[in-house]
Design a protein around this motif. Structure first.
Motif, PDB file in Angstrom:
ATOM      1  N   HIS A  90      -4.660  -0.873  -2.928  1.00 39.08           N
ATOM      2  CA  HIS A  90      -4.870   0.499  -3.400  1.00 39.08           C
ATOM      3  C   HIS A  90      -6.210   0.668  -4.110  1.00 39.08           C
ATOM      4  CE1 HIS A  90      -3.129  -1.818  -6.635  1.00 39.08           C
ATOM      5  NE2 HIS A  90      -3.284  -0.849  -7.517  1.00 39.08           N
TER       6      HIS A  90
ATOM      7  N   GLY B 137       0.816  -1.203   0.000  1.00 37.25           N
ATOM      8  CA  GLY B 137       0.000   0.000   0.000  1.00 37.25           C
ATOM      9  C   GLY B 137       0.848   1.251   0.000  1.00 37.25           C
ATOM     10  N   ARG B 138       1.916   1.234   0.797  1.00 37.73           N
ATOM     11  CA  ARG B 138       2.822   2.393   0.842  1.00 37.73           C
ATOM     12  C   ARG B 138       3.519   2.585  -0.504  1.00 37.73           C
ATOM     13  NH1 ARG B 138       4.172   4.428   5.707  1.00 37.73           N
ATOM     14  NH2 ARG B 138       4.617   6.235   4.391  1.00 37.73           N
TER      15      ARG B 138
ATOM     16  N   ALA C 265      -3.307   2.651   4.494  1.00 36.50           N
ATOM     17  CA  ALA C 265      -2.890   1.304   4.105  1.00 36.50           C
ATOM     18  C   ALA C 265      -3.319   0.286   5.151  1.00 36.50           C
ATOM     19  CB  ALA C 265      -1.374   1.253   3.901  1.00 36.50           C
TER      20      ALA C 265
END
Length: 258
Positions: A157, A107-108, A117
């Motif tokens: 995401h 996610g990061r 996230a």
């Protein structure tokens, strides 16, 4: 929506005099709609994985065009990839990290902040029925547990398009059923555009709204399961697939030998 038009990709195998050119994909075209599951079928070596990797922006094709929501994958790969969630045949989880840490890390990488996230990891864990796995290290996970974690990582995401390369390889019956249910929810409740390759005809019949059949790097048929059954005159989809995927190769071989 994902559109693929006249896609072609070749590779060179070997070096020097022993080198030879392999046409992995010669002419592949199809459109995968939103809120639709598209199955990509073909024998081993038909070009399915090469096609999916090109759609994901991981390979640059030699010819053809690919668009994701109208975005040219070749011209703007990062913009297209932001709309894609990709689950390749190599799951690639970090064994020392927990499932949550694997998901949050991706996610990061996709530009989410830590809090968002982590919230997405929690949401996906509920949706994929993997809450008990979240804070366990992925080392020692079963195939089904690894698949769920990898799928959550691909979806962290919230992409509008999902690409899965033979996602049920090595999964038992319960894990396969769970994956099918997850894909249906993503299609029906969130309107995702989903493309997946498989060799399992039962999966195609139960999941796919559209089927793309490939043979020798080319698209040889596109349609729903009922459409393709009607086209071939078969009542059994496996027999239908064999006719569509292998008849072109047999015809070509006969022509070469004549």
């Amino acid at each position: 929506m994902i559109s693929v038009e006249s896609l072609a990709k070749r590779f060179t195998q070997g070096r020097g005099r022993s080198a030879r050119v392999v046409n992995a994909v010669q002419s592949v075209s199809f459109v995968a709609a939103d809120a639709c599951i598209t199955g990509l079928l073909g024998a081993n070596g038909a070009g399915k994985t090469t096609t999916l990797r090109a759609v994901a922006g991981l390979l640059r094709p030699d010819a053809g065009r690919i668009h994701v929501d109208g975005i040219d994958v070749l011209a703007r790969p990062q913009a297209a990839q932001a709309r894609l969630g990709v689950l390749s045949d190599a799951r690639g989880l970090y064994p020392r990290l927990t499932a949550r840490e694997n998901i949050v890390y991706y996610g990061r990488l996709q530009g989410l902040d830590a809090a968002t996230a982590d919230a997405r990891a929690e949401l996906l864990a509920c949706a994929l029925e993997m809450v008990p796995l979240l804070d366990r290290r992925t080392e020692g996970f079963s195939q089904g547990e690894r698949m769920k974690t990898a799928l959550a990582r691909a979806l962290v995401h919230d992409p509008s398009h999902i690409i899965l390369d033979e996602p049920t390889n090595g999964l038992d019956v319960l894990a396969t059923r769970s994956l099918r249910q997850s894909l249906r929810r993503l299609r029906d409740e969130q309107g995702k555009c989903i493309i997946f390759s498989t060799h399992i005809m039962q999966e195609v019949e139960r999941l796919c709204d559209q089927v793309v059949v490939m043979a020798d790097g080319r698209t040889v048929a596109v349609g729903s399961v009922p459409d393709l059954l009607a086209r071939t005159g078969h009542s059994d989809f496996e027999a239908c697939f064999v006719q569509l995927a292998f008849a072109p190769a047999a015809v070509a071989a006969a022509a070469e030998g004549a």
